[in-house]
Scaffold this active site. Structure first.
Site, PDB file in Angstrom:
ATOM      1  N   HIS A 101      14.920  20.864  -7.337  1.00 51.50           N
ATOM      2  CA  HIS A 101      16.028  21.764  -7.003  1.00 51.50           C
ATOM      3  C   HIS A 101      16.910  21.919  -8.242  1.00 51.50           C
ATOM      4  CE1 HIS A 101      14.581  21.105  -3.007  1.00 51.50           C
ATOM      5  NE2 HIS A 101      14.973  19.855  -2.993  1.00 51.50           N
ATOM      6  N   GLU A 117      20.369  15.933  -2.412  1.00 51.97           N
ATOM      7  CA  GLU A 117      20.028  15.523  -1.056  1.00 51.97           C
ATOM      8  C   GLU A 117      19.730  14.029  -1.024  1.00 51.97           C
ATOM      9  OE1 GLU A 117      16.645  17.943  -0.141  1.00 51.97           O
ATOM     10  OE2 GLU A 117      15.405  17.070  -1.712  1.00 51.97           O
ATOM     11  N   HIS A 175      10.393  15.610  -7.229  1.00 49.16           N
ATOM     12  CA  HIS A 175      10.116  14.774  -6.062  1.00 49.16           C
ATOM     13  C   HIS A 175       9.095  15.440  -5.145  1.00 49.16           C
ATOM     14  CE1 HIS A 175      13.390  17.502  -4.781  1.00 49.16           C
ATOM     15  NE2 HIS A 175      12.773  17.489  -3.602  1.00 49.16           N
ATOM     16  N   ARG A 195       8.660  25.022  -6.755  1.00 46.88           N
ATOM     17  CA  ARG A 195       7.423  24.247  -6.665  1.00 46.88           C
ATOM     18  C   ARG A 195       6.751  24.148  -8.034  1.00 46.88           C
ATOM     19  NH1 ARG A 195       6.139  27.974  -2.389  1.00 46.88           N
ATOM     20  NH2 ARG A 195       7.014  27.251  -0.421  1.00 46.88           N
TER      21      ARG A 195
END
Length: 325
Positions: A101, A117, A175, A195
């Site tokens: 992200h 997050e 991740h 991605r």
């Protein structure tokens, strides 16, 4: 006017999803499709949580933000006029894409939104793994070569995961969630994901899912090596144990005995996520029952609010951080 609120979950079909939310939490999933995400509290365009209890049932979270933002948030700041957090439960029956992200200083330039997050592991198969950060010593040049050769997964740091583990994922940390994990996810209100690699599989439409190589390379922190899991073993202690305290949110874990009542500070918005057990949350003239896999939002304007636990229970206590939006 405001009181402890629960919301109707929004279920998301995902190619990597399963049916574990039905098995573990009795979620009323639509039949016959793989459900990868249950959006429990959301104020995303087109995906806004609807209130499930009390006099405001049928109104949604964005309506609350438009008409009662100060009562809801207190001194917390909205994100572009929307509720600043997004709360999910993920069912990763198969491994997710390797992804990242964008950090705040790159997000606008790339046309996305930053997303920090955290994951709390609620259920895990014995062989389950997380992909988090880079293996020590991996360089950007090596990473790019491995993308071209299809071996980029070799660059990722892998850790075994078990129930009770947690992980903070600041924007910029590469991740992926390995298969066989059910995760409570607390994040900034963002849905920007780039991605890097998707295991050469096809999506629900039978076509390969898009990759975002240039955006990923611009977002990845290439100095982020081998981050450690956070253990919540102290969650059985009678007092709260902090899992994460970052600029975006603070998350504690706490255990409550059967019959115990826990009081919550007035004037601060918080979200209670029940990992296991049952509770009744009382606030003002309203009460609401919650069970494992459910969340209750306690508005800042709620007066004396408390939860009485009907069985031995463990819950996440989620509050806002100090980030300026």
């Amino acid at each position: 006017m405001l009181y402890p609120l629960t919301f109707r979950p929004l279920f998301k079909e995902r190619v990597w999803g399963g049916r574990n939310l039905e098995r573990l939490y009795k979620k009323p999933l639509p039949p016959g499709i793989p459900i990868g995400e249950s959006w429990e509290i959301s104020d995303r365009p087109g995906d806004v949580s609807v209130i499930a209890n009390g006099t405001l049932a049928g109104k949604d979270l964005h309506w609350l933000m438009e008409h009662h933002a100060k009562e809801l948030l207190g001194d917390a700041q909205p994100a572009g006029g929307r509720f600043p957090l997004l709360i999910k439960i993920l069912d990763a029956e198969e491994t997710l894409s390797l992804q990242v992200h964008p950090p705040a200083h790159k997000a606008a330039e790339l046309g996305g939104e930053p997303k920090t997050e955290m994951w709390y592991i609620a259920d895990a198969k014995p062989s389950a793994q997380l992909y988090v950060g880079l293996k020590r010593g991996v360089t950007r040049q090596e990473f790019e070569r491995k993308i071209q050769s299809g071996e980029v997964a070799d660059c990722f740091h892998r850790v075994s995961a078990k129930p009770g583990d947690a992980m903070l994922l600041p924007s910029g940390r590469v991740h992926a969630i390995g298969g066989g994990l059910v995760i409570f996810e607390i994040q900034q209100n963002s849905d920007t994901t780039y991605r890097v690699f998707d295991w050469n599989r096809v999506g629900l439409d039978g076509k390969p899912r898009a990759l975002h190589i240039s955006e990923s390379l611009a977002s990845i922190d290439f100095e982020d090596f081998e981050p450690a899991l956070i253990s919540s073993s102290a969650g059985n202690a009678p007092s709260a144990t902090t899992l994460v305290d970052c600029p975006v949110f603070k998350v504690d874990i706490q255990h409550a005995r059967e019959g115990e009542t826990v009081q919550f500070e007035a004037g601060k918005l918080r979200i209670i996520g029940l990992l296991n057990g049952r509770a009744t949350v009382h606030g003002g003239n309203e009460s609401v029952e919650i069970k494992s896999g459910e969340f209750c939002l306690i508005p800042a304007a709620s007066k004396r609010t408390e939860a009485t636990f009907k069985s031995a229970s463990t819950f996440l206590d989620i509050r806002f951080g100090t980030i300026e939006r």
